[in-house]
Enzyme design. Structure first.
Site, PDB file in Angstrom:
ATOM      1  N   CYS A  36      29.837  28.767  19.559  1.00 22.00           N
ATOM      2  CA  CYS A  36      30.808  29.228  18.570  1.00 22.00           C
ATOM      3  C   CYS A  36      30.152  30.391  17.846  1.00 22.00           C
ATOM      4  O   CYS A  36      29.096  30.233  17.220  1.00 22.00           O
ATOM      5  CB  CYS A  36      31.100  28.088  17.599  1.00 22.00           C
ATOM      6  SG  CYS A  36      32.130  28.573  16.207  1.00 22.00           S
ATOM      7  N   ASN A  37      30.763  31.562  17.952  1.00 22.24           N
ATOM      8  CA  ASN A  37      30.183  32.741  17.303  1.00 22.24           C
ATOM      9  C   ASN A  37      30.166  32.597  15.788  1.00 22.24           C
ATOM     10  O   ASN A  37      29.237  33.046  15.122  1.00 22.24           O
ATOM     11  CB  ASN A  37      30.997  33.980  17.655  1.00 22.24           C
ATOM     12  CG  ASN A  37      30.836  34.394  19.100  1.00 22.24           C
ATOM     13  OD1 ASN A  37      30.060  35.278  19.418  1.00 22.24           O
ATOM     14  ND2 ASN A  37      31.560  33.751  20.001  1.00 22.24           N
TER      15      ASN A  37
ATOM     16  N   CYS B 150      34.206  35.777  20.238  1.00 24.17           N
ATOM     17  CA  CYS B 150      34.674  34.438  19.891  1.00 24.17           C
ATOM     18  C   CYS B 150      34.876  33.735  21.222  1.00 24.17           C
ATOM     19  O   CYS B 150      35.463  34.328  22.147  1.00 24.17           O
ATOM     20  CB  CYS B 150      36.000  34.520  19.124  1.00 24.17           C
ATOM     21  SG  CYS B 150      36.791  32.911  18.891  1.00 24.17           S
TER      22      CYS B 150
ATOM     23  N   TYR C   8      36.924  27.597  12.087  1.00 22.24           N
ATOM     24  CA  TYR C   8      35.736  27.882  11.279  1.00 22.24           C
ATOM     25  C   TYR C   8      35.769  29.324  10.751  1.00 22.24           C
ATOM     26  O   TYR C   8      35.212  29.630   9.704  1.00 22.24           O
ATOM     27  CB  TYR C   8      34.464  27.737  12.129  1.00 22.24           C
ATOM     28  CG  TYR C   8      33.979  26.334  12.352  1.00 22.24           C
ATOM     29  CD1 TYR C   8      34.738  25.215  12.009  1.00 22.24           C
ATOM     30  CD2 TYR C   8      32.722  26.120  12.922  1.00 22.24           C
ATOM     31  CE1 TYR C   8      34.268  23.926  12.251  1.00 22.24           C
ATOM     32  CE2 TYR C   8      32.241  24.840  13.153  1.00 22.24           C
ATOM     33  CZ  TYR C   8      33.019  23.753  12.820  1.00 22.24           C
ATOM     34  OH  TYR C   8      32.542  22.492  13.045  1.00 22.24           O
ATOM     35  N   GLY C   9      36.401  30.200  11.539  1.00 16.72           N
ATOM     36  CA  GLY C   9      36.301  31.635  11.273  1.00 16.72           C
ATOM     37  C   GLY C   9      36.891  32.099   9.956  1.00 16.72           C
ATOM     38  O   GLY C   9      36.661  33.225   9.525  1.00 16.72           O
TER      39      GLY C   9
ATOM     40  N   GLU D  70      44.640  27.987  20.795  1.00 16.51           N
ATOM     41  CA  GLU D  70      44.676  26.522  20.658  1.00 16.51           C
ATOM     42  C   GLU D  70      46.096  25.975  20.868  1.00 16.51           C
ATOM     43  O   GLU D  70      46.277  24.848  21.279  1.00 16.51           O
ATOM     44  CB  GLU D  70      44.146  26.095  19.279  1.00 16.51           C
ATOM     45  CG  GLU D  70      42.656  26.320  19.067  1.00 16.51           C
ATOM     46  CD  GLU D  70      41.753  25.207  19.636  1.00 16.51           C
ATOM     47  OE1 GLU D  70      42.216  24.071  19.817  1.00 16.51           O
ATOM     48  OE2 GLU D  70      40.562  25.509  19.894  1.00 16.51           O
TER      49      GLU D  70
ATOM     50  N   HIS E 121      36.806  31.607  22.174  1.00 14.43           N
ATOM     51  CA  HIS E 121      38.199  31.392  22.583  1.00 14.43           C
ATOM     52  C   HIS E 121      38.769  32.605  23.337  1.00 14.43           C
ATOM     53  O   HIS E 121      39.733  32.473  24.080  1.00 14.43           O
ATOM     54  CB  HIS E 121      39.096  31.173  21.350  1.00 14.43           C
ATOM     55  CG  HIS E 121      39.007  29.814  20.741  1.00 14.43           C
ATOM     56  ND1 HIS E 121      37.913  29.378  20.043  1.00 14.43           N
ATOM     57  CD2 HIS E 121      39.904  28.795  20.715  1.00 14.43           C
ATOM     58  CE1 HIS E 121      38.136  28.145  19.601  1.00 14.43           C
ATOM     59  NE2 HIS E 121      39.330  27.763  19.995  1.00 14.43           N
TER      60      HIS E 121
ATOM     61  N   ASP F 145      31.504  23.612  19.457  1.00 14.24           N
ATOM     62  CA  ASP F 145      32.380  24.683  18.974  1.00 14.24           C
ATOM     63  C   ASP F 145      33.325  24.039  17.968  1.00 14.24           C
ATOM     64  O   ASP F 145      33.405  22.803  17.870  1.00 14.24           O
ATOM     65  CB  ASP F 145      33.178  25.306  20.136  1.00 14.24           C
ATOM     66  CG  ASP F 145      34.111  26.425  19.671  1.00 14.24           C
ATOM     67  OD1 ASP F 145      33.720  27.191  18.770  1.00 14.24           O
ATOM     68  OD2 ASP F 145      35.236  26.531  20.183  1.00 14.24           O
ATOM     69  N   SER F 146      34.064  24.876  17.253  1.00 12.49           N
ATOM     70  CA  SER F 146      35.063  24.336  16.333  1.00 12.49           C
ATOM     71  C   SER F 146      36.210  23.678  17.108  1.00 12.49           C
ATOM     72  O   SER F 146      36.890  22.813  16.582  1.00 12.49           O
ATOM     73  CB  SER F 146      35.626  25.460  15.479  1.00 12.49           C
ATOM     74  OG  SER F 146      36.172  26.460  16.312  1.00 12.49           O
TER      75      SER F 146
HETATM   76  N1  DGL Z   1      35.225  29.705  19.163  1.00 13.65           N
HETATM   77  C1  DGL Z   1      34.919  30.000  17.793  1.00 13.65           C
HETATM   78  C2  DGL Z   1      34.071  31.258  17.706  1.00 13.65           C
HETATM   79  O1  DGL Z   1      33.454  31.624  18.692  1.00 13.65           O
HETATM   80  C3  DGL Z   1      36.214  29.959  17.040  1.00 13.65           C
HETATM   81  C4  DGL Z   1      36.056  30.056  15.599  1.00 13.65           C
HETATM   82  C5  DGL Z   1      37.092  29.436  14.753  1.00 13.65           C
HETATM   83  O2  DGL Z   1      37.200  28.214  14.738  1.00 13.65           O
HETATM   84  O3  DGL Z   1      37.713  30.192  14.000  1.00 13.65           O
HETATM   85  O4  DGL Z   1      33.942  31.902  16.691  1.00 13.65           O
END
Ligand code: DGL
Length: 267
Positions: free
Chosen positions: A75-76, A186, A44-45, A154, A188, A12-13
């Site tokens: 990670c979506n 997501c 990442y989003g 986070e 998170h 994941d990110s």
């Molecule tokens: N957990 C990531 C997801 O499912 C978070 C993405 C991010 O880093 O913005 O998209």
């Protein structure tokens, strides 16, 4: 040594993918897990599709060097941009979080009016719309990008008043559409479930991809003869590209267990 003893790779990110790790620990307790959290490059989003694909390939290459037997894209944002690329490029079973969550949402939703909250990258990719329509062309999906949720989680602010105010703001348009099911798009966001439930009308189902993803993973491992059937609890090794001060504390809260092996890898 049999390949079934090799670890499962998960990335994941950041910390969000630990919600999927938690489900692996519960449903496949004998498996060793190598988790990579790309904390140096989170989130990442908000990044472009090309950038997310590049990061996802690099994360997978790192995990492949750890001799993983299967990969979970927890990670979506990565899954929505890079799932097809990763499947083509790497020869191992690759599992994502999107189709399992879409399937679960359709099972949970009596009206087929489904809400999605996710990062901007995931919403704009249209990956959930595609997955839901493929499974049921009559389903209706209403999406909201929630770019502030990942940093709030986070920062350990999942239960903060500010998070609740943001939830009211992000969810209002979806509630006007009379959704009966909400996909936490997501990894998170399961950490926000309590706050989300306070804001949503009673009876709206929350769909967390972790459990259905791991159920799918278990099936794939069995099909490939890769399931580790040993009795003892598997080992969890965590790798991060950077380690913020609060990482271990928040990570342990995510996972509900001690993080004994956390290694910073510089790339
Ligand atoms: N957990 C990531 C997801 O499912 C978070 C993405 C991010 O880093 O913005 O998209």
């Amino acid at each position: 040594m049999s390949k079934s003893r090799d670890p499962i790779g998960v990335f994941d990110s950041g910390l969000g993918g630990l919600t999927v790790v938690k489900a692996i620990r519960a449903l496949l307790p004998g498996e060793d897990i190598h988790y990579f959290g790309d904390l140096a490059r989170l989130p990442y989003g908000t990044k472009s599709r090309e950038q997310i694909i590049r990061f996802s390939i690099q994360n997978t290459e790192f995990l492949m060097r750890q001799r993983i037997k299967a990969l979970v894209v927890a990670c979506n944002s990565s899954a929505s941009a890079a799932y097809a690329v990763l499947r083509r490029r790497f020869s191992l079973p690759v599992v994502d979080v999107i189709t399992p969550a879409a399937r679960e949402a359709l099972l949970a939703s009596p009206s087929g009016r489904i809400g999605l909250i996710a990062t901007r990258a995931t919403v704009e990719s249209g990956a959930y719309d595609k997955a839901l329509r493929a499974l049921n062309p009559r389903s209706r999906i209403y999406s909201a990008a929630c770019p502030l949720f990942v940093p709030l989680v986070e920062e350990g602010m999942a239960a903060d008043r500010l998070t609740q105010l943001m939830a009211v703001r992000y969810l209002a348009p979806l509630m006007r559409k009379k959704i009966d099911t909400l996909i936490l798009g997501c990894t998170h966001y399961p950490l926000l479930a309590k706050v989300l439930k306070q804001v949503l009308p009673r009876g709206v189902h929350l769909v967390d991809s972790a459990r259905p993803t791991v159920q799918g993973l278990a099936e794939i491992l069995s099909q490939h003869g890769l399931k580790n059937g040993r009795g003892r609890k598997g080992k969890l090794s965590i790798y991060v590209s950077d380690k913020p001060r609060s990482f271990t504390e928040i990570g342990e809260r995510f996972l509900g267990e001690k993080l004994s092996h956390v290694e910073v890898v510089r790339r």
